[in-house]
Every structure is written in C-alpha cells, then in structure tokens.
Design a protein around this motif. Structure first.
Motif, PDB file in Angstrom:
ATOM      1  N   VAL A 230       0.844  -1.199   0.000  1.00  0.00           N
ATOM      2  CA  VAL A 230       0.000   0.000   0.000  1.00  0.00           C
ATOM      3  C   VAL A 230       0.878   1.248   0.000  1.00  0.00           C
ATOM      4  CG1 VAL A 230      -1.646   1.328   1.362  1.00  0.00           C
ATOM      5  CG2 VAL A 230      -1.994  -1.110   1.041  1.00  0.00           C
ATOM      6  N   ILE A 231       1.946   1.215   0.783  1.00  0.00           N
ATOM      7  CA  ILE A 231       2.869   2.356   0.811  1.00  0.00           C
ATOM      8  C   ILE A 231       3.541   2.521  -0.549  1.00  0.00           C
ATOM      9  CG2 ILE A 231       5.080   3.156   1.728  1.00  0.00           C
ATOM     10  CD1 ILE A 231       4.258   2.125   4.441  1.00  0.00           C
ATOM     11  N   GLY A 232       3.989   1.416  -1.117  1.00  0.00           N
ATOM     12  CA  GLY A 232       4.756   1.487  -2.360  1.00  0.00           C
ATOM     13  C   GLY A 232       3.880   1.773  -3.566  1.00  0.00           C
ATOM     14  N   GLY A 233       2.608   1.514  -3.475  1.00  0.00           N
ATOM     15  CA  GLY A 233       1.736   1.659  -4.640  1.00  0.00           C
ATOM     16  C   GLY A 233       1.463   0.287  -5.213  1.00  0.00           C
ATOM     17  N   VAL A 234       0.183  -0.064  -5.269  1.00  0.00           N
ATOM     18  CA  VAL A 234      -0.188  -1.421  -5.672  1.00  0.00           C
ATOM     19  C   VAL A 234       0.212  -1.701  -7.118  1.00  0.00           C
ATOM     20  CG1 VAL A 234      -2.154  -2.897  -6.121  1.00  0.00           C
ATOM     21  CG2 VAL A 234      -2.043  -1.600  -4.010  1.00  0.00           C
ATOM     22  N   GLY A 235       0.886  -2.816  -7.329  1.00  0.00           N
ATOM     23  CA  GLY A 235       1.224  -3.240  -8.683  1.00  0.00           C
ATOM     24  C   GLY A 235       2.613  -2.844  -9.128  1.00  0.00           C
ATOM     25  N   VAL A 285       1.630   4.353  11.136  1.00  0.00           N
ATOM     26  CA  VAL A 285       1.713   5.808  11.061  1.00  0.00           C
ATOM     27  C   VAL A 285       2.365   6.201   9.741  1.00  0.00           C
ATOM     28  CG1 VAL A 285       2.723   7.860  12.102  1.00  0.00           C
ATOM     29  CG2 VAL A 285       1.816   6.038  13.566  1.00  0.00           C
ATOM     30  N   LEU A 286       3.439   5.491   9.397  1.00  0.00           N
ATOM     31  CA  LEU A 286       4.124   5.746   8.130  1.00  0.00           C
ATOM     32  C   LEU A 286       3.146   5.598   6.964  1.00  0.00           C
ATOM     33  CD1 LEU A 286       6.822   6.030   6.463  1.00  0.00           C
ATOM     34  CD2 LEU A 286       6.894   3.545   6.476  1.00  0.00           C
ATOM     35  N   MET A 287       2.365   4.526   7.012  1.00  0.00           N
ATOM     36  CA  MET A 287       1.408   4.277   5.935  1.00  0.00           C
ATOM     37  C   MET A 287       0.394   5.422   5.852  1.00  0.00           C
ATOM     38  SD  MET A 287      -1.003   0.964   5.263  1.00  0.00           S
ATOM     39  CE  MET A 287      -2.132   1.153   6.633  1.00  0.00           C
ATOM     40  N   ALA A 288      -0.101   5.858   7.002  1.00  0.00           N
ATOM     41  CA  ALA A 288      -1.091   6.933   7.018  1.00  0.00           C
ATOM     42  C   ALA A 288      -0.508   8.207   6.414  1.00  0.00           C
ATOM     43  CB  ALA A 288      -1.564   7.181   8.450  1.00  0.00           C
ATOM     44  N   VAL A 289       0.730   8.533   6.808  1.00  0.00           N
ATOM     45  CA  VAL A 289       1.359   9.753   6.304  1.00  0.00           C
ATOM     46  C   VAL A 289       1.529   9.672   4.788  1.00  0.00           C
ATOM     47  CG1 VAL A 289       3.488  11.094   6.322  1.00  0.00           C
ATOM     48  CG2 VAL A 289       2.520  10.276   8.473  1.00  0.00           C
ATOM     49  N   VAL A 290       2.016   8.520   4.305  1.00  0.00           N
ATOM     50  CA  VAL A 290       2.223   8.360   2.857  1.00  0.00           C
ATOM     51  C   VAL A 290       0.897   8.505   2.116  1.00  0.00           C
ATOM     52  CG1 VAL A 290       2.798   6.673   1.069  1.00  0.00           C
ATOM     53  CG2 VAL A 290       4.314   6.980   3.023  1.00  0.00           C
ATOM     54  N   LEU A 291      -0.154   7.909   2.665  1.00  0.00           N
ATOM     55  CA  LEU A 291      -1.446   7.942   1.967  1.00  0.00           C
ATOM     56  C   LEU A 291      -2.061   9.345   1.962  1.00  0.00           C
ATOM     57  CD1 LEU A 291      -3.139   4.562   2.877  1.00  0.00           C
ATOM     58  CD2 LEU A 291      -1.862   5.222   0.848  1.00  0.00           C
TER      59      LEU A 291
END
Lengths: 303, 388
Positions: A230-235, A285-291
């Motif tokens: 999810v962080i990296g971008g799906v696919g 938290v990292l994921m939330a910030v990236v999104l």
C-alpha cells in the motif's frame, strides 16, 4: 556503531519483506486479486525446505524444494480457485483465499506434523564477518540482503526488458485488449501467480534458518506485507522495493531507539511498554502519512 | 421439528450417559490444534498414561476422559465446559493457557464442580479470588520467573537485561524475575507477541553487554529468539537464562545447537533422582516414542492427585467436602518428589536450575545443575482467605 548495525537490520528486514511484497503486489496489481494465501506460500516454501534439508542434508536441495513446492502450490491454487474469481468482487477473493489459508495450515500440520522442524544455518553461511571495524554481522543476514538485491534486479529486468514482462505490463493496463491480440491471458496470470508464490517460497527458505518454521508463520508477516504494497503503490515492483525498505527501516529503528528516547523523559516502567507499543504502530503511522500525501502510494502502477 | 430434535438429543444424551454407568467423567479441555497443539498432546498423553497404567482407572475408580480441543480460544473452552457441566460432569482439568483458564474456572467452580489445573496458575486465582473447588497441581505462574531471579543470583550475575513480549504474561515474567533478583536490571526490553525478527534486540544486547539476559518468549517466538541469539554470536559472550517452558524439549528440537549453554529453570528435571520419575520417563518414552516434556509430567501428576482423591471418596464426587479434603492432602507420589499444597491450593515445591548441554549420545538435553530453592511458595497465598 550500533546505529549502523540497526541500519543493516532494517535493510535485512526490508529485503525479506520485499521478497514477499514483490509477488503480492504483482498479483494484486496485475490480476486484481487480494491474495491472503500469500503467507501460506511462504510457509509451504519453508516446510518443503525444512523437510528436504533434514532428509538430504543439503541446503541447496532445500532451496530447490522450496521453490518447486511453493511454485507448484501457487499454480494449483490459481488453477483450482483463483481463476474462478477474477470477475468477482474482492470480497469473494478475500473469503476464498482466507479459507485456503486455513486449509493450508491444517494440511501442513497433517503432512508435516505440528512440531516445528529444525533448520540449521548452512555451514557456508555460519558465523559473522566484520563489516566495519567493531561491527560483526551474521553472514546469513548479509546473504539475505544480497539475495534481496539480486531479486530486485532480476524482477526489474524481467518486467522491463523481456517479452513476458512486456505482456505483464500490458495485461495490467488493459487485459481485454491483450486477450484480443491473441495472447493467452489466463496462462499469463498463472505465470504471474506462480512467480509470486515462488518468491514467497524463496523468502521462506531464507527465513527458515533464523526464524521458527511453524504453522501460521505466514500470517505473522502478511499484514506487514500488505502495508508495504500500500505504501509502495499497488502493482509496482519498484514501489514494493522502496516500501519494503522504508517499512523495514522505520520498524527496526523505531524498535531500536524509541525506548531510549522515551527513557530520557519517562521512567523505564512506563517507557518500555509505551515504546514497544509506539514502535509496533510506527509502520501504520508511516502508511497513514504516505497515503495523506500520495493517496495511490509512492509509485502507483496505474494512475 | 424442534421437538423431534430435542427428543433425539435427549435420547443421544441418555445413551451416552448409559455407556459407562460407574465411571467418573473428567472433562479434559486442552489445546490440540494451533501451533501450540503439541503442548496439549503431551498433556493428554501424560494424563492418559496414568489412566492406562491403572487399567482404565485412577485410584481404583474407572475413568472416562472426555477430551476436547479449545483451539486456544477462551470462548470455545467456555462453551465446551458449560456444555459438559450441563451434562453432569463434575471434575475438570486440561486447560493449557492462563487466558483460557480464566474463562473456564469461574463457571466450573460456581456450578459446584471441581477444577484441577495441570498447567497454568495465574495470579488472579491464587490470591483474593482463591476458590475451595480450584486446585493447581502444577505451579503458580510466578514460580518459574522467581526461579530465574534466584538462578541469576546464584550464578553470580550482577547486571542483567530482561526481555519479554508486551502482554500480561510477559510483564508478569519481568516483575516475577525482579522480585527475587538482587543485582541491577540494566534494561527491560519489550517485544511483541507476533514478532519474528529480533535483530534489533540482539544489537541492543550487544551494545548493553550485560552479565546475562533473562528472556521469556513462548512457542515460535521463543524458537526465533534463541536461534537468532546464537546467529548473532551472543551465546558465547552473554549467557541466557530462560524459564523451562520457554525452551521445552519440542522447542529444543527446533532450535538445535543454537540452544547449547542456555540456563533453564523449572519445577522438575528428568535427572531428578527418584524412582517414580525415572519410571515415568521410560514408560512415557516406551508408550509414545518420545521423551516427556514438563507438561506431560504435570499432567501425569495431576492424574495421580485426582486418583488419590477419588479413591478417598470411592469415586463419589457428590461428597464434595471429603473430595476437597482428600485433594488438599495431596496423598500421592509426585514425580517431583516433595509436593504439598499451600493454603491457596497451589503447590509448595522445589525449584531447579538446568543447563542445555549435549549428553553422551550427542543430544541436547536440559541437565540438572542444582536445586535453587527448597519449598518455594508463591507470594499470593497470604492474601487468600480460603473458606474451609
């Protein structure tokens, strides 16, 4: 010095996550399938390796067995179950793959038994080497980093420089058009799925000497793997690599230094559990910030 | 339709009850599935061995053992125990985890039935909430960790780092150790229960360079921890002390040589020199083709304890006061040697220090080093006001 060691630890954890995430992101991104069975491929790989190593004594044979076992199981799962679910909603895929996850756990415990098998570190990878003066680092973990890098390069080459990679990219963009142009998209999907399973199996065999080979070992790491993609971008394989390294670093450095940082301002009785809680939340938290900044992840495969 | 089902169920129930009119039913709820299933297996087999040696009887009373799997879920275990209570079962044992036990015991004791624990002895039921119908034949949960602290003292460690997962039993482990340890705790490192990679903690330990570490990690996390501890080259420089159940025989098989040199604490060792223990180990090995863990030992002892009390009431569980008094006497030959109950129905027993070394055949085994505490009793007994 301890900072460098923790950086290496983060890198190694990241590479391990990358091997799992690369396959998952391809399956999710290209085939549009939410695959909860991915952790099972990792487990199947580890068990096949453990069984082969204990009966032949050769770690190389273990690697081959893990790749074969996980890859074949991937093909079986794709042909028998996943293939029927491409046109269905994600919910059906989640249900089916969750069921497969339980099925695999029980099947493995029937075939191999419930007692976790032993996998020793192969003698060639035993011990530590001094990476820098005063910093010995286990060879097995270093080889993990090297292997992860090789997989990254290999995948980049496969996706960007080969005919099959071209088809994979085309299939991701518009699979109906690819189908109409006379490419057997079903076969392509099976190959992608098997490739993902293969990579998970590879991660399984590499993890076997340092982690417990046990039922349910895949679920422990599956959620983190989803966070990575999810962080990296799906696919996106590139996204998986960057996401995995980010998550690995944040998790390792958080666990390493949060307790000390909090310990400066709070009493150790409070700081210890609190830091442990914060560190395990840090990747989310990292994921939330990236999104918030980039809703599609860092390197979205499709805009 | 419903009536038909109800009548059918009644008929089934009555035929079941008919099957063995004179035998005492024991509800044995344990964990047989999930990765922890090997523990329940050992407990079931240890208990069954005692029944088998008595030709289907314990203390001369025929036993029908009802074995149920709880899949490590408190709700499952609660449902099963409620169902068994309703069908008339008066005696329970088997539960393997503290959180499952906490769900089962109150219902059992409230119904007037008995519960004899063969493994966990959580502090909640050892102190204020102790119950006349609840016995723990194994150990109070703090015992192993208190033994860890005493062991560290006796091994001469002054600076120790503690590691445990951040959940109730993990925090209990750390506080239990600190209660008896006299040196300095230089770090308390909390991990998570689902953690598989400990490289960060290993680097931290190397940096702290303590005299020793005390770590408690159950099941797979424990296997991971010990393997990675050795891979990080720490085994040679920083000794490890761990409670016995954090490195049981099955885990030892999965860890391999990485475990060599580790100190473990326990309430029993295969090396204890008493005839009944030696006989148990060889009988168990003959029957099941593997060595017994301490779980199997506890289950066997529990079966014997129950047998001694059943004998005293001639299998009549309705004589509750007599049965309770007989359990309290603990009139059986424990594999551990000395064994008696404290006022809170938890054992007073000896604690041992062992070290993982290779035996003559090159196999890794916990070798008894010495007894480190005699007649250890838990600290909660004082706050238990047991109604007689």
């Amino acid at each position: 010095m301890i900072f460098f060691e923790q950086l290496l630890n983060g890198l190694q954890f990241g590479m391990m996550l990358f091997m799992l995430a690369a396959g998952l992101t391809l399956i999710f991104g290209i085939m549009g399938v939410v695959n909860l069975t991915h952790g099972s491929f990792y487990m199947v790989g580890a068990y096949c390796a453990a069984y082969t190593i204990s009966s032949t004594g050769s770690f190389l044979a273990g690697i081959v067995a893990a790749l074969l076992g996980a890859g074949l199981y991937g093909v079986v799962v794709e042909v028998l179950v996943i293939r029927r679910l491409y046109k269905r909603d994600h919910l059906y895929q989640v249900l089916a793959t969750l069921g497969l996850l339980f099925f695999t756990n029980e099947a493995v415990s029937i075939i191999f038994g419930r007692r976790p098998p032993l996998v020793n570190i192969p003698s060639a990878l035993e011990g530590s080497i001094t990476v820098m003066p005063g910093l010995p680092y286990p060879i097995i973990r270093l080889s993990f980093i090297v292997l992860g890098a090789l997989v990254a390069v290999g995948l980049w080459y496969l996706v960007n420089r080969t005919r099959i990679g071209m088809l994979i990219r085309a299939g991701a963009d518009d699979h109906e058009m690819v189908d109409a142009l006379g490419v057997d998209i079903r076969k392509l999907y099976t190959i992608v799925f098997a490739l993902g399973a293969l990579l998970a199996g590879l991660a399984g065999v590499m993890a076997a000497p340092i982690l417990a080979v046990e039922i349910g070992m895949g679920e422990r790491i599956l959620i983190t793997t989803f966070v990575v993609i999810v962080i990296g971008g799906v696919g996106s394989v590139k996204g998986a690599l960057v996401g995995a390294l980010l998550v690995g670093m944040v998790d390792s450095l958080g666990r390493a230094f949060l307790p000390q940082l909090l310990g400066m301002v709070l009493s150790p009785v409070i700081a210890g559990p609190l830091a442990a809680g914060l560190a395990s939340a840090s990747i989310y938290v990292l994921m939330a910030v990236v999104l918030i900044v980039k809703p599609g992840g860092l390197y979205p495969a499709r805009s | 339709m419903f009536k038909k089902i109800a009548v059918g169920a009644l008929m089934c129930a009555s035929t079941l009850a008919w099957a063995a009119p004179d035998s005492v039913e024991i509800g044995f709820i344990t964990t047989l599935s999930t990765p922890a299933g090997y523990i329940g297996e050992d407990e079931r087999d240890g208990f069954n061995l005692a029944i088998k040696q008595g030709d289907g009887q314990l203390g001369g009373i025929p036993i029908s053992l009802i074995v149920e799997d709880d899949a490590l879920k408190p709700a499952n275990a609660k449902q099963t125990s409620d169902r068994l209570i309703q069908s008339g079962v008066q005696l329970f044992t088997g539960v393997n985890f503290s959180n499952v036990l906490a769900a089962v015991v109150p219902g059992v004791t409230r119904s007037g039935a008995f519960y004899v624990s063969l493994n966990p002895g959580p502090s909640v039921f050892a102190g204020k909430r102790c119950d006349p119908n609840y016995f723990v034949a194994s150990y109070q949960n703090d015992a192993y960790h208190a033994a860890g602290g005493i062991a560290a003292n006796s091994l001469g460690y002054k600076k120790v780092a503690l590691l445990a997962p951040n959940y109730q039993a993990g925090r209990d482990a750390i506080s239990g150790f600190k209660e008896t340890f006299e040196g300095e705790v230089i770090a308390e490192i909390y991990t998570t229960l689902d953690q598989s990679d400990f490289s960060v903690e290993m680097a931290r330990i190397r940096d702290l360079n303590p005299d020793a570490i005390y770590q408690f990690h159950p099941g797979g996390t424990g296997i991971n921890f010990v393997k990675q501890y050795s891979a990080a080259g720490l085994t040679d420089t920083v000794p490890m002390v761990t409670p016995g159940f954090s490195l049981d025989l099955r885990m030892l098989e999965a860890v391999g040589d990485a475990a060599e040199g580790t100190y473990v604490t326990g309430i029993w060792s295969m090396d204890i020199d008493n005839p009944q223990s030696k006989k148990f180990v060889s009988d168990f090995q003959e029957e099941y083709g593997r060595l017994p863990t301490e779980y199997a030992m506890q289950a066997y002892d529990t079966a014997q304890l129950i047998g001694s009390a059943l004998k005293a009431v001639d299998g009549d569980l309705s004589k509750k006061d007599d049965f309770r008094a007989a359990l309290r006497k603990a009139d059986f030959q424990s594999l551990r040697g000395d064994f008696r109950f404290n006022t809170n129905h938890h054992p007073i027993q000896d604690l041992y220090l062992m070290q993982i070394v290779k035996n003559e055949d090159g196999q890794l085994r916990p070798k008894l080093i010495r007894e480190i505490a005699s007649d250890y009793e838990d600290a909660y007994a004082a706050s238990c006001e047991m109604p007689s």
